[in-house]
Design a protein around this motif. Structure first.
Motif, PDB file in Angstrom:
ATOM      1  N   SER A 165      40.639  53.133  45.152  1.00 46.41           N
ATOM      2  CA  SER A 165      39.336  52.509  45.370  1.00 46.41           C
ATOM      3  C   SER A 165      38.744  52.944  46.703  1.00 46.41           C
ATOM      4  O   SER A 165      39.434  53.453  47.588  1.00 46.41           O
ATOM      5  CB  SER A 165      39.456  50.989  45.311  1.00 46.41           C
ATOM      6  N   ALA A 166      37.465  52.704  46.848  1.00 47.91           N
ATOM      7  CA  ALA A 166      36.759  53.063  48.075  1.00 47.91           C
ATOM      8  C   ALA A 166      37.293  52.300  49.287  1.00 47.91           C
ATOM      9  O   ALA A 166      37.130  52.751  50.428  1.00 47.91           O
ATOM     10  CB  ALA A 166      35.269  52.788  47.908  1.00 47.91           C
ATOM     11  N   LEU A 167      37.949  51.176  49.060  1.00 40.51           N
ATOM     12  CA  LEU A 167      38.509  50.392  50.174  1.00 40.51           C
ATOM     13  C   LEU A 167      39.486  51.205  51.012  1.00 40.51           C
ATOM     14  O   LEU A 167      39.618  50.988  52.216  1.00 40.51           O
ATOM     15  CB  LEU A 167      39.254  49.156  49.643  1.00 40.51           C
ATOM     16  N   TYR A 168      40.189  52.141  50.383  1.00 42.44           N
ATOM     17  CA  TYR A 168      41.215  52.904  51.082  1.00 42.44           C
ATOM     18  C   TYR A 168      40.746  54.308  51.454  1.00 42.44           C
ATOM     19  O   TYR A 168      41.436  55.007  52.193  1.00 42.44           O
ATOM     20  CB  TYR A 168      42.511  52.939  50.257  1.00 42.44           C
ATOM     21  N   GLY A 169      39.601  54.727  50.965  1.00 38.87           N
ATOM     22  CA  GLY A 169      38.963  55.965  51.369  1.00 38.87           C
ATOM     23  C   GLY A 169      39.848  57.196  51.420  1.00 38.87           C
ATOM     24  O   GLY A 169      39.768  57.982  52.357  1.00 38.87           O
ATOM     25  N   ARG A 170      40.686  57.370  50.423  1.00 37.10           N
ATOM     26  CA  ARG A 170      41.589  58.522  50.383  1.00 37.10           C
ATOM     27  C   ARG A 170      40.805  59.765  49.952  1.00 37.10           C
ATOM     28  O   ARG A 170      40.092  59.741  48.962  1.00 37.10           O
ATOM     29  CB  ARG A 170      42.722  58.285  49.393  1.00 37.10           C
ATOM     30  N   PRO A 171      40.961  60.881  50.691  1.00 36.56           N
ATOM     31  CA  PRO A 171      40.263  62.106  50.298  1.00 36.56           C
ATOM     32  C   PRO A 171      40.845  62.720  49.025  1.00 36.56           C
ATOM     33  O   PRO A 171      40.149  63.389  48.282  1.00 36.56           O
ATOM     34  CB  PRO A 171      40.460  63.039  51.495  1.00 36.56           C
ATOM     35  N   ALA A 182      46.689  49.212  37.365  1.00 39.11           N
ATOM     36  CA  ALA A 182      45.973  48.370  38.326  1.00 39.11           C
ATOM     37  C   ALA A 182      46.288  48.793  39.759  1.00 39.11           C
ATOM     38  O   ALA A 182      45.389  48.871  40.613  1.00 39.11           O
ATOM     39  CB  ALA A 182      46.336  46.899  38.104  1.00 39.11           C
ATOM     40  N   ILE A 183      47.548  49.086  40.043  1.00 38.45           N
ATOM     41  CA  ILE A 183      47.943  49.503  41.388  1.00 38.45           C
ATOM     42  C   ILE A 183      47.304  50.845  41.737  1.00 38.45           C
ATOM     43  O   ILE A 183      46.766  51.026  42.837  1.00 38.45           O
ATOM     44  CB  ILE A 183      49.485  49.557  41.509  1.00 38.45           C
ATOM     45  N   LEU A 184      47.327  51.785  40.796  1.00 36.47           N
ATOM     46  CA  LEU A 184      46.693  53.084  41.030  1.00 36.47           C
ATOM     47  C   LEU A 184      45.178  52.937  41.222  1.00 36.47           C
ATOM     48  O   LEU A 184      44.585  53.612  42.069  1.00 36.47           O
ATOM     49  CB  LEU A 184      46.987  54.039  39.871  1.00 36.47           C
ATOM     50  N   VAL A 232      50.422  54.079  50.136  1.00 34.71           N
ATOM     51  CA  VAL A 232      49.047  53.868  50.589  1.00 34.71           C
ATOM     52  C   VAL A 232      48.770  52.380  50.787  1.00 34.71           C
ATOM     53  O   VAL A 232      48.201  51.965  51.803  1.00 34.71           O
ATOM     54  CB  VAL A 232      48.036  54.464  49.571  1.00 34.71           C
ATOM     55  N   LEU A 233      49.182  51.577  49.841  1.00 37.11           N
ATOM     56  CA  LEU A 233      48.864  50.151  49.864  1.00 37.11           C
ATOM     57  C   LEU A 233      49.822  49.330  50.720  1.00 37.11           C
ATOM     58  O   LEU A 233      49.420  48.334  51.323  1.00 37.11           O
ATOM     59  CB  LEU A 233      48.866  49.582  48.443  1.00 37.11           C
ATOM     60  N   GLY A 234      51.081  49.708  50.723  1.00 40.64           N
ATOM     61  CA  GLY A 234      52.098  48.909  51.395  1.00 40.64           C
ATOM     62  C   GLY A 234      52.689  47.892  50.431  1.00 40.64           C
ATOM     63  O   GLY A 234      52.049  47.482  49.459  1.00 40.64           O
ATOM     64  N   MET A 235      53.913  47.496  50.710  1.00 37.64           N
ATOM     65  CA  MET A 235      54.622  46.586  49.799  1.00 37.64           C
ATOM     66  C   MET A 235      53.950  45.222  49.697  1.00 37.64           C
ATOM     67  O   MET A 235      53.906  44.628  48.623  1.00 37.64           O
ATOM     68  CB  MET A 235      56.077  46.420  50.237  1.00 37.64           C
ATOM     69  N   ASN A 236      53.407  44.698  50.794  1.00 38.02           N
ATOM     70  CA  ASN A 236      52.759  43.389  50.732  1.00 38.02           C
ATOM     71  C   ASN A 236      51.559  43.400  49.802  1.00 38.02           C
ATOM     72  O   ASN A 236      51.343  42.474  49.014  1.00 38.02           O
ATOM     73  CB  ASN A 236      52.340  42.904  52.121  1.00 38.02           C
ATOM     74  N   GLU A 237      50.766  44.450  49.895  1.00 32.26           N
ATOM     75  CA  GLU A 237      49.579  44.551  49.035  1.00 32.26           C
ATOM     76  C   GLU A 237      49.982  44.715  47.575  1.00 32.26           C
ATOM     77  O   GLU A 237      49.387  44.106  46.688  1.00 32.26           O
ATOM     78  CB  GLU A 237      48.709  45.718  49.483  1.00 32.26           C
ATOM     79  N   VAL A 238      51.007  45.499  47.307  1.00 31.56           N
ATOM     80  CA  VAL A 238      51.492  45.672  45.931  1.00 31.56           C
ATOM     81  C   VAL A 238      52.017  44.339  45.403  1.00 31.56           C
ATOM     82  O   VAL A 238      51.723  43.940  44.277  1.00 31.56           O
ATOM     83  CB  VAL A 238      52.571  46.775  45.849  1.00 31.56           C
ATOM     84  N   ARG A 239      52.761  43.616  46.224  1.00 28.31           N
ATOM     85  CA  ARG A 239      53.257  42.290  45.826  1.00 28.31           C
ATOM     86  C   ARG A 239      52.091  41.370  45.475  1.00 28.31           C
ATOM     87  O   ARG A 239      52.103  40.674  44.463  1.00 28.31           O
ATOM     88  CB  ARG A 239      54.078  41.670  46.958  1.00 28.31           C
ATOM     89  N   ASN A 240      51.053  41.381  46.300  1.00 31.02           N
ATOM     90  CA  ASN A 240      49.888  40.535  46.039  1.00 31.02           C
ATOM     91  C   ASN A 240      49.162  40.943  44.768  1.00 31.02           C
ATOM     92  O   ASN A 240      48.686  40.088  44.015  1.00 31.02           O
ATOM     93  CB  ASN A 240      48.946  40.550  47.232  1.00 31.02           C
ATOM     94  N   LEU A 241      49.076  42.226  44.527  1.00 31.10           N
ATOM     95  CA  LEU A 241      48.447  42.698  43.292  1.00 31.10           C
ATOM     96  C   LEU A 241      49.238  42.268  42.065  1.00 31.10           C
ATOM     97  O   LEU A 241      48.668  41.830  41.067  1.00 31.10           O
ATOM     98  CB  LEU A 241      48.321  44.228  43.306  1.00 31.10           C
ATOM     99  N   VAL A 242      50.545  42.384  42.129  1.00 26.86           N
ATOM    100  CA  VAL A 242      51.400  41.979  41.008  1.00 26.86           C
ATOM    101  C   VAL A 242      51.261  40.481  40.758  1.00 26.86           C
ATOM    102  O   VAL A 242      51.081  40.049  39.617  1.00 26.86           O
ATOM    103  CB  VAL A 242      52.871  42.375  41.259  1.00 26.86           C
TER     104      VAL A 242
END
Length: 146
Positions: A11-17, A4-6, A29-39
């Motif tokens: 996703s297109a939200l982060y637009g990584r080449p 899920a984190i990967l 890429v996401l940051g710890m806060n975003e990973v915490r929220n995903l978990v």
């Protein structure tokens, strides 16, 4: 959880080449806060989903709506230049009281009728008449305990 984190990091939200292929890079890429929220999001969804498998179609629609609300809340927070992670969680679990009511009143809280309806005033009044408290009050009490 790693998948899920990967998935979000790619996703297109982060637009990584370049594709993110490791958990370490995804966290950067996401940051710890975003990973915490995903978990946290995944834990809430998974725990409720297992309990309510017999209503799968309604739950899928419910979680689609909740996830969309989470994304909308995060986008609004971003436009306001405030940290968006908590807004995402708020949007995701804003109707958690509906799931609790389905668990508490499985015979009376018809998921087709209640889960996938917008909560206008008449819906909340009807819930209060039938169940003493509407789903926002029940959800609020649950979240206060959590």
């Amino acid at each position: 959880m790693c998948v899920a984190i990967l998935k979000v990091a790619n996703s297109a939200l982060y637009g990584r080449p370049k594709e993110v292929s490791s958990l370490e890079t995804a966290v950067m890429v996401l940051g710890m806060n975003e990973v915490r929220n995903l978990v946290l999001s995944q834990a809430v969804v998974s725990s409720m989903h297992r309990l309510l498998q017999k209503n799968k179609a309604e739950l899928d629609s419910f979680w689609d709506h909740s996830f969309t609300c989470g994304l909308a809340a995060r986008n609004i927070a971003g436009d306001m230049n405030v940290p968006s992670g908590d807004f995402f969680i708020g949007g995701l679990i804003h109707d958690i009281g509906k799931l609790a009511m389905l668990l508490i009143f499985p015979e009376d809280y018809n998921p087709t009728q209640w889960l996938n309806t917008y909560s206008d005033t008449s819906t909340l009044i009807q819930e209060e008449k039938l169940f003493t408290l509407p789903h926002p009050s029940i959800g609020s009490r649950i979240l206060e305990r959590w």
